[in-house]
Enzyme design. Structure first.
Site, PDB file in Angstrom:
ATOM      1  N   GLU A  14       0.761  -1.217   0.061  1.00  0.00           N
ATOM      2  CA  GLU A  14      -0.011  -0.212  -0.136  1.00  0.00           C
ATOM      3  C   GLU A  14       0.680   1.179   0.019  1.00  0.00           C
ATOM      4  O   GLU A  14       0.405   2.354  -0.774  1.00  0.00           O
ATOM      5  CB  GLU A  14      -0.912  -0.152   1.289  1.00  0.00           C
ATOM      6  CG  GLU A  14      -1.994  -1.203   1.204  1.00  0.00           C
ATOM      7  CD  GLU A  14      -3.310  -0.645   0.227  1.00  0.00           C
ATOM      8  OE1 GLU A  14      -3.263   0.187  -0.492  1.00  0.00           O
ATOM      9  OE2 GLU A  14      -3.915  -1.734   0.215  1.00  0.00           O
TER      10      GLU A  14
ATOM     11  N   ASP B 198      -4.834  -9.277  -7.994  1.00  0.00           N
ATOM     12  CA  ASP B 198      -5.507  -8.386  -9.137  1.00  0.00           C
ATOM     13  C   ASP B 198      -4.303  -7.645  -9.728  1.00  0.00           C
ATOM     14  O   ASP B 198      -4.157  -7.918 -11.075  1.00  0.00           O
ATOM     15  CB  ASP B 198      -6.496  -7.577  -8.825  1.00  0.00           C
ATOM     16  CG  ASP B 198      -6.304  -6.770  -7.342  1.00  0.00           C
ATOM     17  OD1 ASP B 198      -5.284  -6.929  -6.877  1.00  0.00           O
ATOM     18  OD2 ASP B 198      -7.333  -6.108  -7.084  1.00  0.00           O
TER      19      ASP B 198
ATOM     20  N   GLU C  79     -19.816  -4.191  -3.418  1.00  0.00           N
ATOM     21  CA  GLU C  79     -18.724  -4.597  -3.301  1.00  0.00           C
ATOM     22  C   GLU C  79     -18.610  -6.052  -3.873  1.00  0.00           C
ATOM     23  O   GLU C  79     -17.315  -6.529  -4.390  1.00  0.00           O
ATOM     24  CB  GLU C  79     -18.390  -4.749  -1.768  1.00  0.00           C
ATOM     25  CG  GLU C  79     -16.728  -5.432  -1.413  1.00  0.00           C
ATOM     26  CD  GLU C  79     -15.739  -4.314  -1.553  1.00  0.00           C
ATOM     27  OE1 GLU C  79     -14.670  -4.653  -1.338  1.00  0.00           O
ATOM     28  OE2 GLU C  79     -15.967  -2.993  -2.208  1.00  0.00           O
TER      29      GLU C  79
ATOM     30  N   GLU D 193     -12.565   1.035  -9.438  1.00  0.00           N
ATOM     31  CA  GLU D 193     -12.352   0.021 -10.727  1.00  0.00           C
ATOM     32  C   GLU D 193     -13.648   0.038 -11.706  1.00  0.00           C
ATOM     33  O   GLU D 193     -13.119  -0.245 -12.960  1.00  0.00           O
ATOM     34  CB  GLU D 193     -12.323  -1.428  -9.959  1.00  0.00           C
ATOM     35  CG  GLU D 193     -11.277  -1.524  -9.150  1.00  0.00           C
ATOM     36  CD  GLU D 193     -11.253  -1.042  -7.791  1.00  0.00           C
ATOM     37  OE1 GLU D 193     -10.291  -0.824  -7.197  1.00  0.00           O
ATOM     38  OE2 GLU D 193     -12.307  -0.910  -7.430  1.00  0.00           O
TER      39      GLU D 193
ATOM     40  N   THR E 259      -1.482   1.186 -10.288  1.00  0.00           N
ATOM     41  CA  THR E 259      -2.769   0.540  -9.543  1.00  0.00           C
ATOM     42  C   THR E 259      -3.442   1.406  -8.875  1.00  0.00           C
ATOM     43  O   THR E 259      -4.550   1.341  -8.334  1.00  0.00           O
ATOM     44  CB  THR E 259      -2.645  -0.798  -9.203  1.00  0.00           C
ATOM     45  OG1 THR E 259      -3.530  -1.323  -8.929  1.00  0.00           O
ATOM     46  CG2 THR E 259      -1.768  -0.573  -7.681  1.00  0.00           C
TER      47      THR E 259
END
Length: 550
Positions: A142, A291, A401, A447, A540
């Site tokens: 992160e 992902d 979600e 996304e 990302t």
């Protein structure tokens, strides 16, 4: 005579068959294994040549105003903290107390031309934040995508003239902080495989597991193991220090080059043991928590399109996407039919898809455009349509979600068949829309609108701009609070008054709201030349990095 004639015919058939096999087999093999597109191959739709697709001023301004409101309220109530609590007006530190909302949103302010906000963010980065001091253990994944990605992207944006620099020494000042952060994250790579420790203890300069210990049985998922190349490679380019590039590529040697035991080419089992690189689990998915490993396979090549070393990543991306199309693609058995992605673990399929997985539609369009793969382009468009359906099917028109559907396919599942709606409310939604939420919250995630952005920039189809505007208005309506924009508990709810609406909010607003969601929306309505996909690649966390054509 008859026997000889027959032998001649057989021989001729074998020769012709062999020629056909060699031609088409070689062609197919080359298309998969000998990917050599022109580095300057156009990715974006030629808007100017077609005479349309300019900036939609009103919609871009509306998104910019939400960004201004987001940052203004954060500055008023939570300056220096990672986040404002958007319902109560409190403060929250979830990313080590370095001001995540400030730094992660920095590139969005630059792209939107918000010079006053950017000046505050720049001052925080170069004069205020202390990357030696941290609140607890540090998550290297992160931290890399949010903080380090923002810093190196800001240097690229400033050098490209996207916004005027507040100081002539911006390059030196920002890179000083970027190197400090990257050096402190360095112990995360201290494993035999280069797969990262889940946490770093800055005080002891040691990589550790989630509990702060070190053991050789620690495991990690693919996104954590394979999502650092863009940020660290760019830092090496900007500083001339190759140690960052070297660190970021060690794990890729296991994930990209080691094909031992792959049942589905390109799609790896997860999680992996960081000490050996071997799989500890059997999950195969393009969604969380694996992902961005797949996302970065094609983006590594786009960042450095002339390097042979990144061509193998593009090959692996093609393999993974082809395997996903074969093994994970599912179609709903209700009409109209929609496409989704199954998950797979322990030999069983599950008919669940998450919001996080919706990045893959845009990623498919990006790779397909560059590699000239119309089959993968169609795959991507179908998944974007499915994710769009997850939004417009909900009463709030904001997607959940996680959701399920009834697949047409017959697969091996955990029970006798795929899961079905459990509650009366799920049954009702399924009968009306063909899907039902299994986790009804919305976490301000980007996304779906990210894939709309790629859909618009790559195809030029107006529907993607229309879908993005519909999503923006629905999200703003559902999440707006007195002190910002909040996660929503239930996207199937339609509150009748303010008290019901407040009860449906979670008082959390992560930094990706401004870093990603608002950025992708703004770029969908801005001039397409701004951060063109022909010149930039996004990490990302939606931080744009200049493509290097050398």
């Amino acid at each position: 005579m008859l026997g000889r004639s027959r032998r001649v015919r057989i021989a001729t058939f074998l020769v012709v068959g062999t020629c056909i096999y060699l031609f088409y087999g070689g062609f197919l093999s080359a298309s998969l294994l000998e990917l050599k597109p022109s580095p300057r191959k156009r990715i974006q739709y030629p808007f100017k040549e077609k005479g349309f697709g300019g900036k939609d001023e009103d919609k871009a301004t509306a998104v910019k105003q939400v960004m201004q409101r987001t940052f203004g309220l954060y500055k008023q109530k939570a300056w220096g903290f990672d986040e404002v609590k958007p319902v109560s007006g409190g403060q929250r530190n979830s990313r080590n107390g370095w001001g995540a909302t400030i730094i992660d949103g920095m590139t969005t302010a630059a792209i939107m031309g918000l010079s006053d906000i950017f000046a505050d963010q720049y001052d925080w980065v170069v004069n205020r934040v202390n990357f030696h001091k941290t609140m607890g253990l540090v998550d290297p994944f992160e931290t890399t995508i949010r903080y380090l990605g923002a810093l190196v992207s800001t240097v690229d944006l400033l050098e490209a003239g996207v916004i005027s620099p507040p100081s002539p020494s911006f390059r030196k000042d920002i890179l000083r902080q970027a190197r400090t952060l990257a050096d402190n994250l360095g112990p995360a790579f201290d494993t035999p495989t280069g797969m990262l420790w889940p946490r770093v203890n800055f005080s002891s300069a040691r990589g550790v597991d989630d509990s702060g210990r070190r053991n050789s049985y620690t495991r990690t998922h693919l996104a954590r193991a394979g999502s650092h190349f863009l940020e660290y490679a760019t830092l090496s380019e900007l500083t001339g220090d190759k140690i960052y590039l070297k660190n970021s590529t060690r794990a890729w040697n296991w994930l990209v080059d080691n094909k031992k035991g792959e049942e589905w080419p390109g799609i790896l089992e997860s999680p992996r043991l960081i000490w050996t690189g071997e799989p500890f689990g059997t999950t195969r998915t393009l969604g969380a928590p694996d992902d961005s490993h797949y996302e970065y396979l094609i983006k590594a090549h786009l960042l450095f399109p002339t390097r042979a070393s990144t061509r193998r990543h593009a090959k692996r991306w093609v393999q993974a996407m082809t395997s996903a199309q074969t093994h994970l693609l599912s179609t709903s058995n209700t009409r109209p039919r929609h496409s989704f992605l199954l998950s797979y673990s322990k030999g069983m399929y599950e008919n669940k898809m998450g919001h996080l997985t919706c990045f893959i539609g845009g990623n498919l369009l990006l790779g397909a455009a560059y590699l000239s793969r119309p089959d993968l382009h169609s795959f991507g468009e179908a998944l974007i349509d499915g994710c769009h359906h997850s939004y417009v099917s909900m009463p709030s028109r904001v997607g959940p979600e996680e959701w399920s559907w009834t697949p047409r396919e017959r697969k091996q599942t955990r029970i006798n068949g795929f899961t079905s709606p459990v509650t009366a409310a799920q049954e009702r939604l399924w009968s009306q829309t063909g899907i039902w939420p299994t986790a009804a919250n919305y976490n301000l995630r980007p996304e779906v609108v990210e894939s709309y952005f790629y859909g618009w920039r790559i195809t030029g189809q107006q529907k993607y701009r229309d879908w993005a505007w519909d999503a923006f208005t629905a999200i703003a309506n559902a999440t707006s609070t007195h002190w910002g924009y909040s996660e929503v508990t239930d996207v199937t709810a339609t509150p009748r008054d303010g008290s019901e609406r407040d009860a449906n909010l979670r008082d959390i607003s992560e930094s990706f709201w401004s870093a990603e969601t608002l950025k992708y929306l703004y770029l969908t309505f801005s001039d397409p030349d701004l951060c063109s996909l022909d010149s930039w690649v996004f990490n990302t966390e939606a931080h744009p990095l200049k493509r290097r054509f050398r």
